[in-house]
Enzyme design. Structure first.
Site, PDB file in Angstrom:
ATOM      1  N   GLU A 173       0.855  -1.193   0.000  1.00  0.00           N
ATOM      2  CA  GLU A 173       0.000   0.000   0.000  1.00  0.00           C
ATOM      3  C   GLU A 173       0.886   1.236   0.000  1.00  0.00           C
ATOM      4  OE1 GLU A 173      -2.972   2.240   3.127  1.00  0.00           O
ATOM      5  OE2 GLU A 173      -3.163   0.052   2.940  1.00  0.00           O
ATOM      6  N   GLU A 178      -3.072  11.113   3.487  1.00  0.00           N
ATOM      7  CA  GLU A 178      -4.159  10.772   4.401  1.00  0.00           C
ATOM      8  C   GLU A 178      -4.303  11.963   5.345  1.00  0.00           C
ATOM      9  OE1 GLU A 178      -4.393   6.128   5.234  1.00  0.00           O
ATOM     10  OE2 GLU A 178      -2.481   6.970   5.902  1.00  0.00           O
TER      11      GLU A 178
END
Length: 321
Positions: A173, A178
């Site tokens: 990932e 974020e």
């Protein structure tokens, strides 16, 4: 003969129209190349059309994007994902965060597992590889996330351990950004999250599991120094990008400015990030933010929405091409 000429003329007109439309569709992305990191000697950046979208249509382009991810179908409680929370309007992909009524279970039927909903848009194609990936985004003014990242599904590999052949599974990932517009839960033992809406938060995860064991998350540490953005992520649009250089190197950028480099873990393999991925565009809840949005928090649709102006992808090709 006349019919043949007419058919050929019609075909030529169609091809010309298609070419003009195609050129116009990617002209902004091509113009943006001048803002990318300098290409290595002998190479140039070109638009990767499979993962580039200006979101200027009336609806999500189903040839490029799933309105609800088939790779991650349910979110982290208390928020799940809903395709109806995803829309394209006025030049932006929009994901709105909402309250579920009634609350739902894992199967989408009435239950008590989920009481909120965000969205998870995913690319249809899953071969995004080395290159540059960027979005221009404005986060929602909520305690739900606004994110842009890449990932892939686990692959199985057999290895010898203790004289026995066992199965292992691994996946990767790549989190480009974020963030959350508001931070309400601050852990005194982990004060880093106090200014999370002002930080450029990126990670690489190497997920690994051995037969009979638990899946482990091997997150590469970028630096002890926090990299701050110019203003809170929900205040205005900003660009968040990464140059996935090779299997061991990822460079991250904010508004075109280099921020830092992350080297994925080599605990299990010398080339941890060598597999292609798909793109995820997600709003969700985090387990460390205990004060999730209330119905009152989500009354304002504008503040409850994450806006993505565009997603652009580029790849390197030899200059002679």
């Amino acid at each position: 003969m006349r019919k043949t000429v007419l058919y050929l003329s019609a075909a030529s007109l169609f091809l010309s129209s298609y070419t003009l439309k195609n050129d116009k569709e990617y002209s902004l992305a091509e113009e943006h190349i001048k803002n990318l990191p300098e290409a290595p000697e002998g190479y140039k950046w070109v638009v990767n059309e499979d993962y580039t979208d200006e979101f200027n249509g009336k609806r999500l382009n189903a040839a490029k994007w799933h309105a609800k991810s088939p790779y991650w179908t349910n979110g982290r409680p208390p928020a799940t994902f809903k395709a109806e929370n995803v829309s394209v309007k006025k030049g932006c992909l929009r994901i709105i965060n909402t309250v579920l009524s009634p609350t739902e279970g894992l199967d989408g039927k009435p239950g008590d597992k989920y009481r909120l909903a965000g969205g998870a848009v995913a690319s249809v194609k899953n071969q995004a590889h080395y290159g540059y990936y960027e979005t221009r985004m404005k986060a929602s003014l909520t305690t739900m996330s606004s994110t842009f990242w890449l990932s892939n599904r686990p692959v199985m590999k057999e290895i010898m351990k203790g004289g026995k052949k066992i199965k292992t599974w691994s996946s990767q990932e790549l989190d480009i950004i974020e963030t959350m517009g508001i931070i309400r839960s601050v852990n005194p033992d982990n004060p880093w999250n106090k200014t999370w809406n002002m930080q450029m938060n990126s990670n690489t995860h190497y997920w690994y599991q051995e037969q009979g064991g638990k899946r482990t998350d091997n997150t590469a540490k970028r630096s002890d120094v926090v990299s701050y953005m110019t203003d809170p992520s929900a205040e205005d649009f900003h660009t968040y990008g990464c140059w996935w250089v090779d299997a061991n190197t990822v460079k991250f950028y904010y508004d075109g400015k280099y921020m830092y480099t992350i080297k994925p873990t080599t605990k299990y393999t010398d080339t941890p990030f060598d597999r292609p991925m798909f793109i995820h565009i997600v709003t969700e809840t985090y387990d460390w933010e205990k004060q999730v949005p209330t119905a009152e928090d989500l009354k304002d649709k504008d503040k409850s929405t994450t806006y993505y102006d565009w997603v652009r992808a580029y790849k390197l090709v030899p200059i002679e091409e």
